[in-house]
Design a protein around this motif. Structure first.
Motif, short mmCIF file in Angstrom:
data_model
loop_
_atom_site.label_atom_id
_atom_site.label_comp_id
_atom_site.label_asym_id
_atom_site.label_seq_id
_atom_site.Cartn_x
_atom_site.Cartn_y
_atom_site.Cartn_z
N LYS A 162 0.81 -1.21 0.00
CA LYS A 162 0.00 0.00 0.00
C LYS A 162 0.85 1.27 0.00
N LEU A 163 2.13 1.14 0.32
CA LEU A 163 3.01 2.30 0.39
C LEU A 163 3.70 2.59 -0.94
N THR A 164 3.48 1.75 -1.93
CA THR A 164 4.15 1.90 -3.22
C THR A 164 3.85 3.26 -3.85
N GLN A 165 2.62 3.71 -3.74
CA GLN A 165 2.22 4.98 -4.37
C GLN A 165 2.86 6.19 -3.71
N TYR A 166 3.41 6.00 -2.50
CA TYR A 166 4.03 7.11 -1.79
C TYR A 166 5.56 7.11 -1.92
N ALA A 167 6.10 6.19 -2.70
CA ALA A 167 7.55 6.08 -2.85
C ALA A 167 8.12 7.39 -3.41
N PRO A 168 9.32 7.79 -2.94
CA PRO A 168 10.19 7.08 -1.98
C PRO A 168 10.04 7.58 -0.55
N PHE A 169 9.00 8.39 -0.26
CA PHE A 169 8.91 9.06 1.03
C PHE A 169 8.72 8.12 2.21
N PHE A 170 7.96 7.02 2.02
CA PHE A 170 7.65 6.14 3.14
C PHE A 170 8.13 4.70 2.89
N ASP A 171 9.24 4.57 2.20
CA ASP A 171 9.73 3.23 1.87
C ASP A 171 10.13 2.42 3.11
N GLY A 172 10.50 3.08 4.17
CA GLY A 172 10.92 2.36 5.38
C GLY A 172 9.83 2.19 6.42
N CYS A 173 8.59 2.60 6.10
CA CYS A 173 7.49 2.54 7.08
C CYS A 173 7.01 1.10 7.29
N HIS A 291 0.23 13.38 3.67
CA HIS A 291 0.29 11.93 3.46
C HIS A 291 0.67 11.21 4.75
N HIS A 292 1.51 11.81 5.55
CA HIS A 292 1.90 11.23 6.83
C HIS A 292 0.67 11.06 7.73
N SER A 293 -0.18 12.10 7.78
CA SER A 293 -1.39 12.03 8.60
C SER A 293 -2.36 10.97 8.08
N SER A 294 -2.48 10.86 6.76
CA SER A 294 -3.40 9.87 6.18
C SER A 294 -2.95 8.45 6.51
N LEU A 295 -1.66 8.19 6.44
CA LEU A 295 -1.15 6.85 6.72
C LEU A 295 -1.19 6.54 8.21
N ARG A 296 -0.88 7.54 9.03
CA ARG A 296 -0.88 7.31 10.48
C ARG A 296 -2.29 7.07 11.01
N ASN A 297 -3.29 7.50 10.26
CA ASN A 297 -4.68 7.34 10.68
C ASN A 297 -5.11 5.88 10.74
N VAL A 298 -4.27 4.96 10.25
CA VAL A 298 -4.60 3.53 10.29
C VAL A 298 -4.81 3.06 11.73
N VAL A 299 -4.09 3.66 12.68
CA VAL A 299 -4.26 3.27 14.09
C VAL A 299 -5.61 3.72 14.61
N GLU A 300 -6.01 4.94 14.30
CA GLU A 300 -7.30 5.45 14.76
C GLU A 300 -8.44 4.64 14.17
N ARG A 301 -8.32 4.27 12.90
CA ARG A 301 -9.35 3.44 12.29
C ARG A 301 -9.42 2.07 12.97
#
Length: 320
Positions: A162-173, A291-301
């Motif tokens: 799911k992080l492929t579309q955000y490359a290379p910013f979140f490759d290590g997430c 994008h950081h906020s959108s991805l981090r929202n996985v915990v709240e969901r």
């Protein structure tokens, strides 16, 4: 007062009395209907057999919809969980209470937020039995949690697709980390320690989720007044805490200190959706924060789904 007036007054008084009696009679009849009390000459309803706790569990396990409503899982999942707890984690039958009934008791309480007296009435068990079986299953479930709440790939050999579309910013997430407050009842002497910033007593619970909303770690037990960073430091000392390996990191919000393995947003930079969408020429920092906020929202969901399914996490029922 004239005789005509006296007659009208008596008539009015009699009418009022008759009206009051009719109202009382109607109320009594309605109450009798609700309580199942029937007047003579009417056939009483057929009494349904009183189900024992074990029979009620069997009735649920035969009906998928009913089983999900009461236990928040379907019969095959419930039975699979039961077999696993019996074979690997020590769930036992004791003193006339079968293991499947004990598990149903525990899951029903967590799913529908019941109190001890309601468990006693539903399963026809003494409060002492209810207390012992709930404690036993809680210990079993804690043992089970140590096995299943863990990273799917402990080595974090690859990043979620799911992080492929955000490359290379979140490759290590490898996931996101955040906390939530679970209501708790405490004694008066402990009230100040557990009082959170919103004014109610709670546990400050920390959780880590991967990008598929799967919990990989849950750290519970810190008082609600504790800061999120204090909770994180306490959890990091636990043996089961999944520390991020070199080159990997968790997404965290601005409430956590900046350190290796924990990536927060740019500070003093806005990232809200409505602000992001209104501007055409956003800076790189603003785009990253969005994008950081959108991805981090996985915990709240994940927390939202958890609380929706297990109602006991919303508010602790009253116990003596």
């Amino acid at each position: 007062m004239s005789s005509a007036e006296e007659q009208n007054s008596d008539t009015g008084s009699d009418s009022s009395s008759v009206f009051d009696l009719k109202c009382l009679g109607g109320a009594a009849a309605a109450y009798a209907e609700l309580r199942g009390i029937h007047r003579p000459g009417r056939n009483p309803p057929v009494d349904l057999p009183c189900l024992t706790g074990r029979q009620w569990v069997e009735l649920n396990l035969r009906d998928r919809r009913r089983c999900f409503d009461n236990f928040r899982m379907y019969p095959d999942t419930f039975l699979q969980l039961h077999d696993m707890l019996v074979s690997k984690h020590g769930l036992k039958t004791s003193q006339g209470v079968e293991s499947v009934e004990a598990l149903a008791m525990f899951v029903w309480v967590c799913a529908t937020q019941q109190a001890c007296c309601q468990i006693r009435e539903r399963f026809d068990r003494s409060l002492d039995t209810v207390s012992r079986k709930m404690a036993h299953v809680a210990n079993v479930m804690y043992s089970f949690a140590q096995e299943v709440i863990a990273p799917k790939d402990p080595a974090y050999s690859k990043v979620n697709h799911k992080l492929t579309q955000y490359a290379p910013f979140f490759d290590g997430c490898i996931g996101a980390l955040d906390g939530t407050h679970i209501p708790v009842l405490v004694g008066r002497e402990s009230c100040v320690d557990f009082l959170n910033r919103k004014g109610w007593t709670s546990f400050n619970v920390l959780a880590i989720c991967d990008m598929d909303m799967r919990f990989t770690y849950v750290g519970a037990g810190m008082a609600g007044s504790c800061h999120d960073m204090a909770v994180l430091r306490d959890c990091m000392a636990a043996r089961t805490y999944p520390h991020p390996p070199a080159g990997r990191y968790y997404l965290v919000d601005s409430g956590y200190a900046v350190r290796e393995g924990y990536l927060g947003p740019y500070r003093n930079t806005r990232y809200h959706l409505e602000e992001f969408s209104r501007r055409a020429a956003d800076t790189l920092e603003e785009k990253f924060n969005f994008h950081h906020s959108s991805l981090r929202n996985v915990v709240e969901r994940a927390f939202g789904v958890l609380k929706f399914r297990w109602h006991i996490l919303r508010e602790v029922p009253l116990y003596s």
